[in-house]
Write an enzyme that holds these catalytic residues in place. Structure first.
Site, PDB file in Angstrom:
ATOM      1  N   HIS A 274      -7.715  36.965 -31.800  1.00  0.00           N
ATOM      2  CA  HIS A 274      -7.944  35.517 -31.936  1.00  0.00           C
ATOM      3  C   HIS A 274      -8.965  35.236 -33.035  1.00  0.00           C
ATOM      4  O   HIS A 274      -8.593  34.806 -34.120  1.00  0.00           O
ATOM      5  CB  HIS A 274      -8.355  34.861 -30.617  1.00  0.00           C
ATOM      6  CG  HIS A 274      -7.368  35.024 -29.530  1.00  0.00           C
ATOM      7  ND1 HIS A 274      -6.047  34.647 -29.655  1.00  0.00           N
ATOM      8  CD2 HIS A 274      -7.491  35.544 -28.269  1.00  0.00           C
ATOM      9  CE1 HIS A 274      -5.391  34.917 -28.535  1.00  0.00           C
ATOM     10  NE2 HIS A 274      -6.246  35.475 -27.682  1.00  0.00           N
ATOM     11  N   ASP A 325       0.678  37.420 -27.207  1.00  0.00           N
ATOM     12  CA  ASP A 325      -0.349  37.087 -26.218  1.00  0.00           C
ATOM     13  C   ASP A 325       0.228  36.552 -24.924  1.00  0.00           C
ATOM     14  O   ASP A 325       0.684  37.299 -24.072  1.00  0.00           O
ATOM     15  CB  ASP A 325      -1.347  36.115 -26.839  1.00  0.00           C
ATOM     16  CG  ASP A 325      -2.606  35.926 -25.991  1.00  0.00           C
ATOM     17  OD1 ASP A 325      -2.706  36.563 -24.930  1.00  0.00           O
ATOM     18  OD2 ASP A 325      -3.478  35.149 -26.392  1.00  0.00           O
TER      19      ASP A 325
END
Length: 447
Positions: A274, A325
Site C-alpha cells: 500500500h 489484496d
C-alpha cells in the site's frame, strides 16, 4: 506431480523481455516445465505447435492476497464508512473459517486468479489458530490448507506467514476475532513458522509483519532477522491509513517508515504493501533502501485508502509489484492500469507509467518480490508460465497489442500455463468449475 510433457506453442503476438512492444509469430518451446527456445518471426509454425491467437504474456504474479476476503465482494458496499468499518465485517468472516472451509474458499479464489492469468500468488496469512486463539493440533494446519488450495488450483504460492501480536500501536492485546492471529510474541511466531515445510515444489514460505499496529517495536527486528536467516521474502502493510500514521507518531514520535528503518526491517528483500500515506522523508527512506512497493489500487480505492505516490517511489529506487489484496476485483490488468489512471486523477497528468513498466510490475516484479526470480519473463530457462489474452473481444478489438493493459481484462484470458502445465484452456479452468466452487465456499462462511 509428474513433469509436464514437452510442448510447442505458436503465439500470434508475444511480449518478449526488454522489448518495447510485442513481437509477431513467436514460437515458444517448453521442456520439463521451463521455456526452451523462444523465437520471434516464425510465420509458419511446426505442425505440432498449438496456436495461441491473441497476445501471449508471461504469467502474472499477484503479490498480495488475503484469500478469505473474497467472501466480502459485493457485501460491504451498502452504507457509508471507512476502512475500519469494513474491517469489522472482515473479522466476522474470519471468525467462521476452519481448515476445511479455508481450503475450499482459497481453492476457489486461487482458481479465479488462474482464470485471470495469475500463475503465482503471495498469501499474507495470519489466520493461524482456532477462533478462541488455541492452536490446532497441527499449529500450521491453516497454512497447509492454503498450500493445498494452490496446488489444486494449479498455481504457485508464497505463504507469507504473518506475525500479528497486538491490536494497536500502543500494545493493546488481541481480542475477539483477532485472538486467532496471535502467537504470543515474535519468538513464538518464529517457532511456529519455522516448523512448517510446505508440501510440494509449488509452494515456499516467506515472512510478514502485519503492520506497526500488530508487532511491537522491540520485536520487529526478530521477524526481520528470521526472514534474513531463512533467505525468505519479507512483506508488511505500511501507512495504509492516516490513523496508522497518527497513532505511530503519537506513541513512538516517528512515522511507521522511520520506525521500521530504525529496526532494520527495510531493504531490497522487503516489500511494503500500500504505502498510500507517506511523507517526503518516508519516500526518501524507502527508495534509498531499495524497499519494494506492492500497489493494490482496486482495494485502495474500495477501502478509501487514497492514492499513493507510486511514481515517486519507483523513481526513488523502489521496485513495483501489484496485488489484488481484498479481491474486490481479481484482475491484474485492472490493477496495472489503475496504477496509472489513479495517478492521473491525483496529479492531473497523463503518462505516468509506460506499458513496459506496467507489464514488468504485473509479471517479473511480482514474481521477484515473492522469491520466484526465475519466473515472469518469456525467456529460455525461466519457468514456463504464460497467459494468452484475446485481441478480438468487444474490449480489445482494434487495440494494438502494446495497449493491452489499457483495454483487456480478466475475461479476455483464454489460456494459462504454470510451470508448463495447462491450467486454463479456452477460458475455462481445466480442473474446477470455478463459479460453482466460489458460490458454495462463500455461502459456507456467510449464510
Amino acid at each position: 506431480m509428474t513433469a509436464p510433457e514437452p510442448a510447442r506453442y505458436h503465439a500470434e503476438y508475444a511480449w518478449l523481455p526488454d522489448r518495447p512492444a510485442p513481437d509477431a509469430d513467436v514460437l515458444i518451446e517448453v521442456v520439463d516445465g521451463r521455456f526452451g527456445p523462444v523465437t520471434a518471426g516464425v510465420p509458419v509454425p511446426p505442425p505440432d505447435a498449438r496456436r495461441l491467437p491473441g497476445l501471449t504474456l508471461p504469467g502474472l504474479a499477484n503479490a498480495h492476497s488475503h484469500a478469505f476476503h473474497r467472501a466480502l465482494r459485493g457485501r460491504t458496499h451498502g452504507g457509508r464508512g471507512d476502512f475500519w468499518a469494513w474491517r469489522t465485517q472482515m473479522y466476522a468472516v474470519a471468525d467462521r473459517l476452519d481448515p476445511e472451509r479455508y481450503l475450499a474458499l482459497a481453492r476457489a479464489t486461487y482458481a479465479e486468479m488462474a482464470l485471470a492469468g495469475i500463475t503465482c500468488v503471495g498469501e499474507f496469512h495470519y489466520l493461524h489458530h482456532a477462533p478462541d486463539g488455541a492452536p490446532y493440533a497441527d499449529p500450521n494446519v491453516m497454512g497447509a490448507a492454503l498450500v493445498e488450495a494452490a496446488a489444486q488450483a494449479g498455481i504457485r504460492l508464497t505463504l507469507l506467514d504473518t506475525c500479528y501480536l497486538t491490536a494497536t500501536v500502543d500494545g493493546k492485546p488481541l481480542a475477539g476475532p483477532q485472538l486467532r492471529f496471535g502467537d504470543g510474541d515474535a519468538a513464538g511466531w518464529a517457532r511456529r513458522a519455522g516448523a512448517f515445510t510446505p508440501a510440494g515444489a509449488h509452494a515456499r514460505v516467506g515472512a510478514a509483519i502485519h503492520s506497526v499496529r500488530a508487532v511491537p517495536a522491540d520485536q520487529l527486528a526478530e521477524v526481520a532477522g528470521w526472514a534474513r536467516e531463512h533467505a525468505a521474502p519479507l512483506h508488511l502493510h505500511l501507512s495504509e491509513q492516516p490513523a496508522e500514521n497518527e497513532a505511530c507518531l503519537a506513541y513512538h514520535g516517528k512515522s511507521p517508515t522511520a520506525l521500521l528503518a530504525e529496526a532494520g526491517v527495510l531493504g531490497p528483500a522487503t516489500t511494503a504493501v500500500h504505502a498510500t500515506q507517506l511523507s517526503g522523508l518516508d519516500l526518501d527512506v524507502l527508495g534509498s533502501s531499495g524497499t519494494g512497493i506492492c500497489a493494490c489500487p482496486t482495494t485502495e480505492r474500495d477501502l478509501a485508502d487514497g492514492v499513493g505516490p507510486i511514481r515517486k517511489l519507483a523513481d526513488g529506487g523502489s521496485p513495483i509489484s501489484l496485488g489484488t489484496d481484498s479481491h474486490a476485483v481479481v484482475d491484474l490488468f485492472e490493477e496495472a492500469r489503475a496504477v496509472e489512471l489513479n495517478l492521473r486523477l491525483a496529479t492531473l497528468t497523463r503518462g505516468q507509467f509506460s506499458p513496459v513498466e506496467l507489464l514488468r510490475a504485473a509479471t517479473e516484479g511480482g514474481h521477484a518480490t515473492l522469491g520466484w526470480t526465475d519466473a515472469g519473463r518469456l525467456e529460455r530457462g525461466d519457468r514456463a508460465d504464460l497467459v494468452t489474452v484475446r485481441l478480438d473481444s468487444a474490449r480489445t478489438a482494434g487495440v494494438p497489442p502494446v495497449g493491452v493493459f489499457f483495454a483487456a481484462g480478466a475475461a479476455d484470458v483464454t489460456d494459462v500455463l504454470a510451470d508448463g502445465r495447462p491450467v486454463v484452456r479456452e477460458g475455462r479452468h481445466v480442473r474446477l468449475d470455478v463459479p460453482t466452487e466460489l458460490s458454495a465456499a462463500i455461502a459456507a462462511v456467510t449464510s
